[in-house]
Write an enzyme that holds these catalytic residues in place. Structure first.
Site: not given
Ligand code: ADE
Length: 246
Positions: A16
């Site tokens: 993240e």
């Molecule tokens: N796909 C695109 N952005 C994402 C995120 N922040 N977390 C999980 N999958 C994603």
């Protein structure tokens, strides 16, 4: 996306933070290596700053790597190595804002916490604000709350993100242009951010003085000096008797 195959809180936090300002394709290339070199909060907490920054190279916005290591310090020292699941506690950590606190609580702990990031924003603007301009996130958040799947928020938010990502690629007009928070990524080529990254990259190979750095990068010393000051202020480099190092 490998981070969607796991609920390991450490893996989720790493992904993240990486995904905050970097596109999925680029994160896909770096995430497995980062996890391999630093497989847990403990290992990351004990690593040297230089090594963390060296492995981070290629993702940009290097301050995120420092924030990630600070999170590891907090988890190890204050939470006995276990990331808290509460999004308010998560939000107090360095580098974690509302969106990341929500996504981590949701993806690592399957907690139904409403949050908005760029892809999710697109979906709600597309469906609920077709005719409006300057849509504020404060207007979107109650809709996220009312529409989300309370039983399986993890899957729900993955699906929302995929939908939003498709809206970004395929639509002639990106719905996010109607967001009050809309900002395009600034140009990278020739930017201050690019030079900042190059200075750090150079200092990761060896310690150096100002003149030496300016010569190596073929840039005016005044410009390099200003950026060195901000790198030092941000804790990315240190200065000892006018020699700079990571
Ligand atoms: N796909 C695109 N952005 C994402 C995120 N922040 N977390 C999980 N999958 C994603």
């Amino acid at each position: 996306m490998p981070w969607r195959e796991t609920k390991n809180p450490y893996h989720i936090v790493v992904s993240e933070i990486m995904l905050q300002q970097t596109q999925v394709e680029r994160v896909m290339k770096k995430y497995p290596l980062f996890i391999k070199k630093f497989p847990s909060f403990q290992v990351l907490a004990w690593a040297s700053r230089a090594r963390v920054l060296a492995v981070w190279q290629g993702l940009g916005y290097n301050r995120r790597a420092l924030a990630l290591q600070k999170i590891a310090h907090i988890v190890v020292n204050e939470y006995k190595g276990a990331l808290p699941s509460d999004h308010e506690l998560l939000q107090k950590m360095p580098g974690i804002g509302k969106a990341t606190a929500g996504s981590v609580a949701t993806f690592a702990f399957n907690r139904p916490i409403p949050f908005i990031e760029t892809n999710i924003r697109r979906v709600y603007i597309h469906f609920f604000f077709a005719k409006k301009r300057k849509v504020n996130d404060a207007e979107i958040l109650p809709l996220v709350l009312r529409t989300m799947d309370l039983k399986n928020p993890r899957e729900w938010f993955f699906a929302l993100m995929d939908y939003g990502s498709m809206l970004g690629e395929k639509m002639k007009t990106n719905p996010n242009k109607k967001s009050a928070h809309y900002m395009r990524q600034p140009k990278f080529e020739g930017s201050r951010r690019q030079l900042r990254g190059n200075i750090l990259k150079t200092l990761l190979t060896r310690r150096m003085g100002l003149e030496d750095l300016a010569k190596q990068l073929s840039r005016p010393t005044t410009k390099i000096a200003k950026i060195l000051y901000t790198l030092e202020r941000d804790g990315l480099i240190q200065r000892k008797e006018n020699i700079f190092s990571v």
